[in-house]
Design an enzyme around this catalytic site. Structure first.
Site, PDB file in Angstrom:
ATOM      1  N   TRP A 138       0.834  -1.208   0.000  1.00 30.10           N
ATOM      2  CA  TRP A 138       0.000   0.000   0.000  1.00 30.10           C
ATOM      3  C   TRP A 138       0.862   1.249   0.000  1.00 30.10           C
ATOM      4  O   TRP A 138       0.564   2.212  -0.703  1.00 30.10           O
ATOM      5  CB  TRP A 138      -0.975  -0.009   1.175  1.00 30.10           C
ATOM      6  CG  TRP A 138      -1.972  -1.119   1.082  1.00 30.10           C
ATOM      7  CD1 TRP A 138      -2.129  -2.159   1.960  1.00 30.10           C
ATOM      8  CD2 TRP A 138      -2.935  -1.348   0.038  1.00 30.10           C
ATOM      9  NE1 TRP A 138      -3.129  -2.996   1.526  1.00 30.10           N
ATOM     10  CE2 TRP A 138      -3.636  -2.529   0.364  1.00 30.10           C
ATOM     11  CE3 TRP A 138      -3.269  -0.671  -1.139  1.00 30.10           C
ATOM     12  CZ2 TRP A 138      -4.656  -3.047  -0.454  1.00 30.10           C
ATOM     13  CZ3 TRP A 138      -4.281  -1.188  -1.949  1.00 30.10           C
ATOM     14  CH2 TRP A 138      -4.960  -2.351  -1.607  1.00 30.10           C
ATOM     15  N   ASP A 167      -1.885   6.660   6.414  1.00 30.65           N
ATOM     16  CA  ASP A 167      -2.895   5.708   5.954  1.00 30.65           C
ATOM     17  C   ASP A 167      -3.137   4.732   7.101  1.00 30.65           C
ATOM     18  O   ASP A 167      -2.294   3.891   7.399  1.00 30.65           O
ATOM     19  CB  ASP A 167      -2.373   4.984   4.704  1.00 30.65           C
ATOM     20  CG  ASP A 167      -3.320   3.897   4.211  1.00 30.65           C
ATOM     21  OD1 ASP A 167      -4.367   3.664   4.843  1.00 30.65           O
ATOM     22  OD2 ASP A 167      -2.992   3.276   3.170  1.00 30.65           O
ATOM     23  N   LYS A 204     -12.141  -1.989   6.636  1.00 31.29           N
ATOM     24  CA  LYS A 204     -11.288  -2.861   7.445  1.00 31.29           C
ATOM     25  C   LYS A 204     -11.733  -2.867   8.909  1.00 31.29           C
ATOM     26  O   LYS A 204     -11.788  -3.904   9.525  1.00 31.29           O
ATOM     27  CB  LYS A 204      -9.819  -2.420   7.367  1.00 31.29           C
ATOM     28  CG  LYS A 204      -9.280  -2.249   5.949  1.00 31.29           C
ATOM     29  CD  LYS A 204      -8.856  -3.545   5.295  1.00 31.29           C
ATOM     30  CE  LYS A 204      -8.638  -3.442   3.781  1.00 31.29           C
ATOM     31  NZ  LYS A 204      -7.669  -2.453   3.336  1.00 31.29           N
TER      32      LYS A 204
HETATM   33  C1  LIG Z   1      -7.077  -1.960   1.993  1.00 31.99           C
HETATM   34  C2  LIG Z   1      -6.051  -0.900   2.105  1.00 31.99           C
HETATM   35  C3  LIG Z   1      -5.962   0.145   1.162  1.00 31.99           C
HETATM   36  C4  LIG Z   1      -6.836   0.228  -0.057  1.00 31.99           C
HETATM   37  O1  LIG Z   1      -8.124   0.600   0.278  1.00 31.99           O
HETATM   38  P1  LIG Z   1      -9.251   0.820  -0.825  1.00 31.99           P
HETATM   39  O2  LIG Z   1     -10.351   1.402  -0.003  1.00 31.99           O
HETATM   40  O3  LIG Z   1      -9.557  -0.515  -1.420  1.00 31.99           O
HETATM   41  O4  LIG Z   1      -8.729   1.761  -1.840  1.00 31.99           O
HETATM   42  C5  LIG Z   1      -5.004   1.113   1.366  1.00 31.99           C
HETATM   43  N1  LIG Z   1      -4.183   1.084   2.422  1.00 31.99           N
HETATM   44  C6  LIG Z   1      -4.235   0.092   3.339  1.00 31.99           C
HETATM   45  C7  LIG Z   1      -3.297   0.109   4.497  1.00 31.99           C
HETATM   46  C8  LIG Z   1      -5.173  -0.920   3.211  1.00 31.99           C
HETATM   47  O5  LIG Z   1      -5.229  -1.899   4.123  1.00 31.99           O
END
Ligand SMILES: *Cc1c(COP(=O)(O)O)cnc(C)c1O
Length: 352
Positions: free
Chosen positions: A101, A167, A191
Site C-alpha cells: 500500500w 494511511d 477494514k
Molecule cells: C485496503 C487498504 C488500502 C486500499 O483501500 P481501498 O479502499 O480498497 O482503496 C489502502 N491502504 C491500506 C493500508 C489498506 O489496508
C-alpha cells in the site's frame, strides 16, 4: 454453522451493527422509508452524518481544529488526494515504504513532484519496519502506512519535523495514539469501521489551501470540509453503518477498551505461533501487527490437513494475501476473542 471471519477486508462487523443496518434498509427510524431512499439532505440523514463525525472526534480524542470527512473512492483515492492537496508546486514529499500500500501511494505521489522514499523494507519482503531514517525537513509532508495489512507489520513511531499523513486503513480505532500529532489521517471504512464505499479522512484545518495547486472539487479536502462531506451525495449507507460501528465501539469501552481486547487477542495468537512447532511467524517480532497476524506452516505438506481443520471449525478467510501466501488472521476490533480461541484450537489439533 457459526463462522469465524478472519477476512482482511471487507471484514467482520459486530452482529448487532449488521442487524440494525439491515433494519434501516427496510424502514429507517420508523419513517416508513428506507435509509437508502431518503434525501441525504433530510434532517434524519444529516443527524447521522453529524453523529458519525462527532463520534470520530470523541473516540480519537481529537482536539479542536480538525475536520472529519466521509468521502468516496477508497483509501486508494487518498493516495492522490494527499499529494494534490499538500505537495507544493516544486515542493517535495517524503514516504516510508513499508509494503504494497505504501508503494502504491508512492507511485501516485510521483505524479505530483519530487517524492523521496526515506527508507524501505522491500529488501526483506516487507517483513519489518525500517528505523533510524532521516526525514528531510524541507519535505511538505511525510507519509506513513500505520499498519501493513498484507505483511502484518505495524508502526509504533511516526518521526519527522514536517506534516504527517497516515494511511490507517487497517488499524484506525484499534489503539490509543496521540492523534494530534497527525495532520491527515485516512482510512477506507471496510477494514475496521464499516462497509466499503466510504473513506474516513481526518484533516487539520490549518494545513489546507497552501499547495498553490488548482484542485478539482471532488479531490479538494477544503471543499469537502466546507460542505460537511455533503458537496455531492455522500455514500449514505456506508456512513450510517460506520456510525453504528462507532456507537458500538463507544458502548464497548471506546478505543482504550478495544485496545486491551486487541492486545489480548494478538498476544494469544502470537504465543501459539511461537510455541507451536508447525507454525512460524512472518513479521519481525518487534514490528508485529495487532490487526493482521501473518504466519506460515513449517511443513507445507500439512496444508491440506490444516485447511480442512479450519473448514471444520468454521474458520473463514484465513489465506494470506496472494502476493505473500501462507496465512493471515485479520483480528480487527469486531472479531471476538472466541474466534481467536477457535483458530488456536485448530492450530493445536494439527499436531494431533
Ligand atoms: C485496503 C487498504 C488500502 C486500499 O483501500 P481501498 O479502499 O480498497 O482503496 C489502502 N491502504 C491500506 C493500508 C489498506 O489496508
Amino acid at each position: 454453522m457459526k463462522k469465524h471471519n478472519f477476512s482482511a477486508g471487507p471484514s467482520v462487523l459486530p452482529q448487532e451493527v449488521l442487524k440494525k443496518a439491515s433494519e434501516a434498509i427496510v424502514d429507517f427510524q420508523g419513517l416508513g422509508l428506507s435509509l437508502i431512499e431518503i434525501s441525504h439532505r433530510s434532517k434524519e440523514f444529516i443527524a447521522v452524518m453529524d453523529k458519525a463525525q462527532a463520534l470520530v472526534k470523541e473516540l480519537l480524542a481529537l482536539p479542536e481544529g480538525y475536520s472529519v470527512l466521509f468521502v468516496q473512492g477508497g483509501a486508494s483515492t487518498e493516495f492522490v488526494m494527499a499529494p494534490y492537496n499538500l505537495m507544493k508546486i516544486g515542493g517535495k514529499a517524503a514516504y516510508l515504504d513499508t509494503g504494497s500500500w505504501s508503494s502504491k501511494a508512492i507511485k501516485e505521489a510521483k505524479i505530483f513532484g519530487d517524492t523521496v522514499v526515506v527508507a524501505s523494507s522491500k529488501d526483506k519482503g516487507y517483513n519489518y519496519i525500517p528505523k533510524g531514517y532521516d526525514v528531510p525537513k524541507d519535505a511538505d509532508y511525510i507519509h506513513f502506512t500505520s499498519n501493513n495489512t498484507i505483511f502484518g507489520t505495524q508502526l509504533n513511531e511516526f518521526p519527522g519535523d514536517t506534516l504527517k499523513v497516515v494511511d490507517m486503513s487497517s488499524d484506525i480505532f484499534s489503539r490509543t495514539l496521540d492523534y494530534s500529532q497527525f495532520d491527515v489521517v485516512y482510512a477506507g471504512a471496510q477494514k475496521n469501521m464499516g462497509p466499503a464505499g466510504t473513506t474516513l479522512v481526518i484533516v487539520k484545518d490549518e494545513i489546507l489551501g497552501k499547495s498553490g495547486r488548482q484542485i478539482p472539487s471532488m479531490l479538494d479536502y477544503q471543499i469537502h470540509a466546507d460542505k460537511g462531506s455533503m458537496f455531492n451525495t455522500p455514500p449514505v449507507f456506508a456512513v450510517y453503518v460506520s456510525m453504528l460501528t462507532l456507537e458500538w465501539l463507544k458502548e464497548n469501552g471506546g478505543v482504550t477498551g478495544i485496545e486491551k481486547a486487541n492486545e489480548e487477542k494478538a498476544a494469544l495468537l502470537y504465543a501459539e505461533i511461537d510455541n507451536n512447532p508447525s507454525f512460524v511467524g512472518f513479521a519481525a517480532k518487534e514490528d508485529r501487527s495487532k490487526m493482521n497476524v501473518t504466519f506460515n506452516l513449517t511443513d507445507t505438506s500439512l496444508k491440506e490437513k490444516f485447511d480442512s481443520l479450519c473448514v471444520a471449525a468454521g474458520i473463514s478467510a484465513l489465506n494470506g494475501h496472494r502476493s505473500v501466501g501462507g496465512y493471515r488472521a485479520s483480528i480487527y476490533n469486531a472479531l471476538p476473542l472466541e474466534s481467536v480461541n477457535v483458530l488456536i484450537k485448530a492450530m493445536q489439533d494439527l499436531n494431533k
